[in-house]
Design a protein around this motif. Structure first.
Motif, PDB file in Angstrom:
ATOM      1  N   LEU A 249       0.847  -1.204   0.000  1.00 55.42           N
ATOM      2  CA  LEU A 249       0.000   0.000   0.000  1.00 55.42           C
ATOM      3  C   LEU A 249       0.885   1.259   0.000  1.00 55.42           C
ATOM      4  N   PHE A 250       1.909   1.265   0.833  1.00 60.19           N
ATOM      5  CA  PHE A 250       2.838   2.397   0.885  1.00 60.19           C
ATOM      6  C   PHE A 250       3.571   2.546  -0.447  1.00 60.19           C
ATOM      7  N   ALA A 251       4.002   1.406  -1.014  1.00 56.20           N
ATOM      8  CA  ALA A 251       4.741   1.468  -2.282  1.00 56.20           C
ATOM      9  C   ALA A 251       3.869   2.113  -3.364  1.00 56.20           C
ATOM     10  N   ARG A 252       2.586   1.720  -3.388  1.00 55.11           N
ATOM     11  CA  ARG A 252       1.668   2.288  -4.396  1.00 55.11           C
ATOM     12  C   ARG A 252       1.455   3.787  -4.152  1.00 55.11           C
ATOM     13  N   ALA A 253       1.342   4.163  -2.879  1.00 56.77           N
ATOM     14  CA  ALA A 253       1.134   5.580  -2.559  1.00 56.77           C
ATOM     15  C   ALA A 253       2.377   6.395  -2.955  1.00 56.77           C
ATOM     16  N   ILE A 254       3.552   5.830  -2.722  1.00 51.12           N
ATOM     17  CA  ILE A 254       4.786   6.536  -3.100  1.00 51.12           C
ATOM     18  C   ILE A 254       4.810   6.730  -4.616  1.00 51.12           C
ATOM     19  N   HIS A 255       4.422   5.682  -5.342  1.00 41.42           N
ATOM     20  CA  HIS A 255       4.390   5.788  -6.811  1.00 41.42           C
ATOM     21  C   HIS A 255       3.404   6.882  -7.227  1.00 41.42           C
ATOM     22  N   ARG A 260       5.154  10.143 -11.290  1.00 41.17           N
ATOM     23  CA  ARG A 260       5.700   9.449 -12.464  1.00 41.17           C
ATOM     24  C   ARG A 260       4.540   8.949 -13.311  1.00 41.17           C
ATOM     25  N   SER A 261       4.654   9.161 -14.623  1.00 41.51           N
ATOM     26  CA  SER A 261       3.504   8.852 -15.472  1.00 41.51           C
ATOM     27  C   SER A 261       3.471   7.384 -15.903  1.00 41.51           C
ATOM     28  N   GLY A 262       4.588   6.686 -15.752  1.00 40.84           N
ATOM     29  CA  GLY A 262       4.626   5.278 -16.160  1.00 40.84           C
ATOM     30  C   GLY A 262       3.858   4.396 -15.181  1.00 40.84           C
ATOM     31  N   PRO A 263       3.834   3.071 -15.447  1.00 41.59           N
ATOM     32  CA  PRO A 263       3.035   2.176 -14.602  1.00 41.59           C
ATOM     33  C   PRO A 263       3.707   1.791 -13.290  1.00 41.59           C
ATOM     34  N   PHE A 264       2.903   1.265 -12.371  1.00 35.08           N
ATOM     35  CA  PHE A 264       3.415   0.677 -11.132  1.00 35.08           C
ATOM     36  C   PHE A 264       3.478  -0.825 -11.405  1.00 35.08           C
ATOM     37  N   VAL A 265       4.690  -1.361 -11.423  1.00 38.61           N
ATOM     38  CA  VAL A 265       4.843  -2.791 -11.729  1.00 38.61           C
ATOM     39  C   VAL A 265       5.319  -3.497 -10.466  1.00 38.61           C
ATOM     40  N   ALA A 266       4.496  -4.433  -9.963  1.00 42.64           N
ATOM     41  CA  ALA A 266       4.854  -5.120  -8.717  1.00 42.64           C
ATOM     42  C   ALA A 266       5.296  -6.536  -9.021  1.00 42.64           C
ATOM     43  N   VAL A 267       6.361  -6.956  -8.372  1.00 44.57           N
ATOM     44  CA  VAL A 267       6.805  -8.339  -8.538  1.00 44.57           C
ATOM     45  C   VAL A 267       7.106  -8.910  -7.166  1.00 44.57           C
ATOM     46  N   ASN A 268       6.539 -10.088  -6.911  1.00 41.38           N
ATOM     47  CA  ASN A 268       6.826 -10.766  -5.645  1.00 41.38           C
ATOM     48  C   ASN A 268       7.992 -11.719  -5.897  1.00 41.38           C
ATOM     49  N   GLU A 302      11.886  -3.169 -17.810  1.00 42.57           N
ATOM     50  CA  GLU A 302      11.496  -2.378 -18.994  1.00 42.57           C
ATOM     51  C   GLU A 302      10.022  -1.987 -18.925  1.00 42.57           C
ATOM     52  N   GLN A 303       9.197  -2.940 -18.430  1.00 39.49           N
ATOM     53  CA  GLN A 303       7.752  -2.642 -18.361  1.00 39.49           C
ATOM     54  C   GLN A 303       7.467  -1.447 -17.445  1.00 39.49           C
ATOM     55  N   ALA A 304       8.347  -1.266 -16.452  1.00 36.84           N
ATOM     56  CA  ALA A 304       8.114  -0.177 -15.484  1.00 36.84           C
ATOM     57  C   ALA A 304       8.672   1.159 -15.977  1.00 36.84           C
ATOM     58  N   LYS A 305       8.959   1.252 -17.251  1.00 38.24           N
ATOM     59  CA  LYS A 305       9.554   2.475 -17.814  1.00 38.24           C
ATOM     60  C   LYS A 305       8.731   3.724 -17.443  1.00 38.24           C
ATOM     61  N   GLY A 306       9.407   4.694 -16.885  1.00 40.14           N
ATOM     62  CA  GLY A 306       8.727   5.942 -16.517  1.00 40.14           C
ATOM     63  C   GLY A 306       7.889   5.803 -15.252  1.00 40.14           C
ATOM     64  N   GLY A 307       7.872   4.593 -14.675  1.00 39.58           N
ATOM     65  CA  GLY A 307       7.047   4.369 -13.495  1.00 39.58           C
ATOM     66  C   GLY A 307       7.866   3.831 -12.342  1.00 39.58           C
ATOM     67  N   THR A 308       7.274   2.863 -11.625  1.00 44.25           N
ATOM     68  CA  THR A 308       7.924   2.316 -10.430  1.00 44.25           C
ATOM     69  C   THR A 308       7.971   0.798 -10.517  1.00 44.25           C
ATOM     70  N   LEU A 309       9.128   0.228 -10.185  1.00 43.44           N
ATOM     71  CA  LEU A 309       9.228  -1.232 -10.084  1.00 43.44           C
ATOM     72  C   LEU A 309       9.265  -1.567  -8.599  1.00 43.44           C
ATOM     73  N   PHE A 310       8.245  -2.315  -8.149  1.00 39.21           N
ATOM     74  CA  PHE A 310       8.157  -2.666  -6.730  1.00 39.21           C
ATOM     75  C   PHE A 310       8.662  -4.093  -6.546  1.00 39.21           C
ATOM     76  N   ALA A 347      13.214   3.251 -14.300  1.00 31.90           N
ATOM     77  CA  ALA A 347      12.185   2.803 -13.343  1.00 31.90           C
ATOM     78  C   ALA A 347      12.662   3.161 -11.950  1.00 31.90           C
ATOM     79  N   ARG A 348      11.750   3.770 -11.175  1.00 28.63           N
ATOM     80  CA  ARG A 348      12.078   4.064  -9.775  1.00 28.63           C
ATOM     81  C   ARG A 348      11.910   2.757  -9.005  1.00 28.63           C
ATOM     82  N   ILE A 349      12.924   2.423  -8.188  1.00 27.14           N
ATOM     83  CA  ILE A 349      12.883   1.144  -7.481  1.00 27.14           C
ATOM     84  C   ILE A 349      12.382   1.330  -6.048  1.00 27.14           C
ATOM     85  N   VAL A 350      11.355   0.561  -5.706  1.00 25.67           N
ATOM     86  CA  VAL A 350      10.901   0.506  -4.312  1.00 25.67           C
ATOM     87  C   VAL A 350      10.972  -0.969  -3.916  1.00 25.67           C
TER      88      VAL A 350
END
Ligand SMILES: Nc1ncnc2c1ncn2[C@@H]1O[C@H](COP(=O)(O)OP(=O)(O)OP(=O)(O)O)[C@@H](O)[C@H]1O
Length: 538
Positions: A249-255, A260-268, A302-310, A347-350
């Motif tokens: 939830l925090f990671a999404r709020a930070i994004h 950042r206009s790119g997507p929020f891409v989450a990977v477990n 690459e998918q998180a281009k312009g966005g956040t990679l969680f 990609a911004r890394i969280v």
């Protein structure tokens, strides 16, 4: 006096006030335009609008004439009558709704037309109120046909105006009085552009901002304040906290707040099999290994281009991907598997973990250099047990959410239910609380949710609460293997009910996904909307 005078008179309520006022006003040869009486307990508030036909009569003359009336408490001149205030409010509301609205009376004369409808029909300057609708630009047969009892629903319609073509959906229906007589008709026009914008908005993924995060405790507020401060920077953020404390939830709020206009891409990282991790993270070129797709694959970086990679559960990464991620972070470049050239990443890394990273570093299970790289700005989320004041607010929040989602009436928790929540230890943190509340709302039909509807997973499985306590009583006459089985079953159920997935529960228990599946089978457990429990007849 050539305009109307308006007065407010306050009387001790009695019979005959209106008749007395009418008589006094008639004596002055003054016309009554409107009179309104409002009763307030022992008082009668009279609002009077008069139009003196004799020019020499002033508002003050009227006031003086009425001052001698029996039971009068006060009298004053006013600017607007109550019905004018109501009309102004009504007009303002109508002019500010995003639909065009037109109504007519039984004779086909326009009684209401709001600003949007006047814009659509190009009559902002003219005043069509009171005119026959078929003699104005507002003309359309829909409304007149409603005077014969017809109803129209979402009829597509367009009108060409000098401001361009307006496209809208029309709904229209007769206005009927208490006796069923048609007294007019009303038409509502929904602008197509407005509908398209709403559809687009509804199709967008839910936006999670810091306002979405619920909590009153100082620790959560400090975490929010810190995360809010670092959100707009490009810095790597590491979110630390037990499972279910709200790291994603925090990671999404930070994004969201980063802008950042790119997507929020989450990977477990714990959920992807080791063999697939690198291809998932970095992608591959076509035909780079057996089974690879012909068209290649774009990795998550690459998918998180312009966005956040969680990178969730980052501590569970094996050494190979750890090294590659460190390189990607340092050089801001990656190379796809089988690729010849390097690709720049933006990609911004969280990252997030529920593990003790420092211990893992000391044990050699997590690279020290990667640890220093990701742990620059750590956001610490305390366990729910350490911020008990958040329990009631979170419980109310989840109850409201589930009621809205199920479309049921709004429920509330009784004092005893709240006490039960307050006494629990919450090993599964906020996720567990959310599950408990949702389960209670599903199980309880009443408006008040009592303590009996608050069920923790150990109550569902019929076993005692917390594996940290000696919850299974030693029975001298029960074989040890049976007692151990009971303890294992309880631990497995608790792990499953406080995790997002079987894989995550397995990772928390430190066993493989397959091993956990075997234990689920062995203990005859099954998932239900209320969580994992022993099957009724295993
Ligand atoms: N402060 C909060 N306000 C509202 N909802 C919350 C809060 N904290 C957590 N939640 C909700 O609780 C659930 C679990 O949160 P989340 O998935 O973010 O936890 P997590 O720490 O990432 O868990 P894990 O480590 O198991 O992945 C989610 O549904 C989330 O929306």
């Amino acid at each position: 006096m050539n305009r109307t005078s308006k007065l407010n008179l306050q009387f001790v309520d009695r019979i005959g006030i209106v008749a007395d006022i009418s008589r006094h006003v008639a004596r002055l040869s003054v016309n009554i335009v409107s009179m309104e009486v409002q009763r307030k307990q022992e008082l009668a508030d009279v609002y009077l609008e008069v139009d003196p036909s004799r020019r020499e009569i002033s508002a003050r003359d009227v006031l003086e004439t009425l001052s001698s009336l029996d039971g009068l408490q006060s009298i004053r001149l006013i600017e607007t009558m109550p019905h004018e205030n109501r009309q102004n409010t009504f007009r303002t509301v109508l002019d500010n709704v995003s639909d065009g609205i037109v109504s007519i009376d039984a004779g086909g004369n326009i009684t209401t037309i709001n600003r949007l409808a006047r814009t659509i029909y190009n009559c902002l300057e003219c005043n069509p109120i009171g005119k026959r609708i078929d003699q104005t630009p507002v003309m359309d047969d829909t409304l007149l046909s409603c005077l014969e009892g017809k109803t129209v629903s979402r009829l597509r319609h367009s009108v060409a105006t000098d401001k361009g073509r307006f496209q809208f959906f029309i709904s229209a229906r007769p206005i009927v009085d208490a006796s069923g007589r048609i007294t007019g008709a009303v038409k509502i026009m929904k602008d197509m552009r407005e509908i398209e914008a709403l559809v687009e908005k509804a199709a967008q993924a839910e936006r999670i901002s810091f306002e979405t995060i619920v909590g009153d405790s100082p620790t959560v507020n400090e975490a929010i304040a810190f995360a809010r401060k670092i959100a707009p920077t490009a810095a790597i953020v590491s979110i630390r906290g037990q499972s279910g404390t709200g790291k994603e939830l925090f990671a999404r709020a930070i994004h969201f707040e980063s802008g950042r206009s790119g997507p929020f891409v989450a990977v477990n990282c714990a959920a992807i099999p080791d063999a697939l991790l690198e291809s998932e993270l970095f992608g591959y070129e076509s035909g780079s290994f057996t089974g690879a797709s012909k068209s290649g694959h774009t990795g998550l970086f690459e998918q998180a281009k312009g966005g956040t990679l969680f990178l969730d559960e980052i501590a569970d990464l094996p050494p190979g991907p750890q090294a590659k991620i460190l390189r990607a972070i340092q050089e801001k470049r990656i190379r796809r598997i089988g690729g010849r050239s390097e690709i720049e990443i933006d990609a911004r890394i969280v990252t997030a973990t529920n593990r003790h990273l420092e211990q893992l570093v000391a044990d050699g299970a997590f690279r020290q250099d990667l640890y220093y790289r990701i742990n620059v700005l750590p956001v610490h989320l305390p366990p729910l047990q350490a911020r008990r004041e958040d329990i009631p607010v979170l419980a109310d929040h989840f109850l409201f959410q589930i009621n809205c989602r199920l479309g049921t009436r709004l429920q509330r928790l009784t004092r005893k239910a709240q006490d039960k929540l307050a006494r629990h230890d919450w090993p599964g943190n906020v996720r567990e609380l959310k599950n408990v509340i949702e389960r209670a709302a599903i199980l309880c039909d009443a408006a008040d949710i009592g303590a009996e509807s608050i069920l923790f997973s150990f109550e569902l499985s019929g076993h005692a609460p917390d594996e940290r306590r000696p919850a299974v009583k030693a029975h001298g006459n029960a074989p040890l293997s049976r007692q151990l089985d009971a303890l294992e079953r309880r631990i497995v159920i608790d792990a499953l009910n406080s995790s997002k997935s079987i894989r995550q529960a397995a990772s928390g228990l430190g066993i493989s996904h397959t091993a956990l599946r075997n234990k689920i089978k062995k203990h005859g457990l099954q998932a239900s909307p209320t969580g994992y429990a022993v099957k009724a007849n295993p």
